[in-house]
Design an enzyme around this catalytic site. Structure first.
Site, mmCIF file in Angstrom:
data_model
loop_
_atom_site.group_PDB
_atom_site.id
_atom_site.type_symbol
_atom_site.label_atom_id
_atom_site.label_comp_id
_atom_site.label_asym_id
_atom_site.label_seq_id
_atom_site.Cartn_x
_atom_site.Cartn_y
_atom_site.Cartn_z
ATOM 1 N N ASP A 181 0.870 -1.166 0.000
ATOM 2 C CA ASP A 181 0.000 0.000 0.000
ATOM 3 C C ASP A 181 0.915 1.227 0.000
ATOM 4 O OD1 ASP A 181 -2.284 1.722 0.501
ATOM 5 O OD2 ASP A 181 -1.567 1.810 2.566
ATOM 6 N N ASP A 189 -1.653 -0.904 6.162
ATOM 7 C CA ASP A 189 -1.909 -0.453 7.532
ATOM 8 C C ASP A 189 -3.319 0.075 7.755
ATOM 9 O OD1 ASP A 189 -1.661 1.896 6.036
ATOM 10 O OD2 ASP A 189 -0.957 3.033 7.781
ATOM 11 N N ASP A 216 -6.986 -1.763 3.431
ATOM 12 C CA ASP A 216 -6.084 -2.866 3.081
ATOM 13 C C ASP A 216 -6.528 -4.205 3.664
ATOM 14 O OD1 ASP A 216 -4.344 -0.982 1.844
ATOM 15 O OD2 ASP A 216 -3.535 -0.476 3.815
#
Length: 334
Positions: free
Chosen positions: A88, A282, A286
């Site tokens: 990410d 995080d 996600d």
């Protein structure tokens, strides 16, 4: 475990065969029993059965010393086989400490900021929080928002002053004035994230939000490449910002404007090709991808849902420990 499931029955069968053979040869039952026990003892698979669990326990303890926690030993084995790592962007490769760098508005700035701040008060994403903090610094008497709805990966909306307020990363280019287009292109070129404000479905303002790359991100990605592991960036940010970040880090494969569903589909597509995929993230956005990957890795500084969906948790907020964990897992399973 697989080897032991074949090895143990084979050893027992051979021990029985040896005992029966000596009985047929005319030896006493006591002698045949001694042979049976001798074969079992000499060919005992205890060392084989204990070696892997012991090494996993020791390695898990070593990983915990530098801040990497495995939920189960099997995830260390999975990590050793990883061929692709999907990152990410926000809060993973970058610090996630956003600041509003630029702000353009089409009407009374304070009134617009009050409406934006009222809905962003409920934001969970770092960008939304940064915008709320900006609004809070510049206006007083923040109104209350009603019917607030957060759409993961897209933005937040609500009702303020009887107006429908939408704050989103979706740019409706047909609504941009020529001046807005120049600003958006300029800010994108600088790698900033663009956030649009729509009041009653009319574009009224644009924010440009900036973030910084973590100090160890470049080094971690270079070390992954040295291990023949392909780094991939999957971001909800726009194409220009994601491309600029990928270029600075030397990442050749990246995906922009990804929703949580897009990230999940991306990982499923790589797995369908036979790749072993780790996902590092995080945020709430996600969580589905973390659960789908062969190994999901989350930061303790991230959302509770991301941590719950992950298989490995890193206590530090950097990528270096993840690379250390991959190297350790490969040495463990060697």
């Amino acid at each position: 475990d697989v080897i032991s499931s074949y090895f143990v029955p084979t050893v027992i069968a051979l021990a029985i065969l040896a005992a029966v053979g000596w009985l047929i040869a005319g030896e006493t039952p006591v002698f045949a029993l001694t042979i049976f026990i001798a074969v079992l003892v000499i060919a005992c698979p205890c060392a084989l059965g204990l070696a892997t669990p012991t090494s996993l326990v020791v390695s898990s303890g070593r990983a915990a010393q530098f801040g990497l926690l495995f939920k189960e030993g099997k995830y260390m084995e999975n990590l050793s086989k990883v061929t692709h790592v999907v990152f990410d962007k926000t809060g993973t490769i970058t610090t996630g400490s956003f600041q509003v760098a630029n702000f353009y508005f089409e009407e009374d700035a304070k009134r617009l900021l009050k409406q934006v701040g009222a809905v962003e008060k409920f934001a969970t994403h770092p960008i939304g929080k940064a915008i709320y903090q900006y609004a809070e610094r510049h206006v007083t008497n923040m109104p209350e928002a009603e019917k607030v709805k957060v759409t993961a990966g897209r933005g937040i909306e609500g009702k303020v002053f009887d107006n429908d307020v939408l704050v989103t990363n979706q740019i409706r280019y047909q609504m941009l004035t020529e001046h807005m287009k120049r600003l958006v292109n300029e800010w994108k070129h600088e790698g900033k994230t663009i956030v649009c404000v729509y009041i009653n479905d009319v574009l009224k303002g644009i924010f440009a939000v900036s973030d910084r790359i973590k100090s160890d991100s470049l080094d971690a990605i270079q070390r992954l490449k040295a291990l023949n592991i392909k780094p991939i960036i999957a971001s909800g940010d726009h194409e220009r910002a994601t491309k600029e970040l990928a270029k600075r880090l030397g990442v050749t494969t990246y995906y922009a404007s990804c929703s949580p569903h897009d990230k999940t589909k991306l990982i499923e597509a790589f797995k369908a090709k036979g790749c072993k995929v780790a996902m590092v993230g995080d945020g709430i956005n996600d969580a589905p991808a973390l659960a789908t990957a062969d190994v999901g890795i989350a930061f303790t500084s991230g959302s509770d849902l991301a941590i719950q969906s992950s298989d490995v948790t890193t206590l530090s907020n950097n990528l270096s420990n993840i690379v250390r964990g991959i190297i350790l897992s490969k040495k463990t399973m060697r």
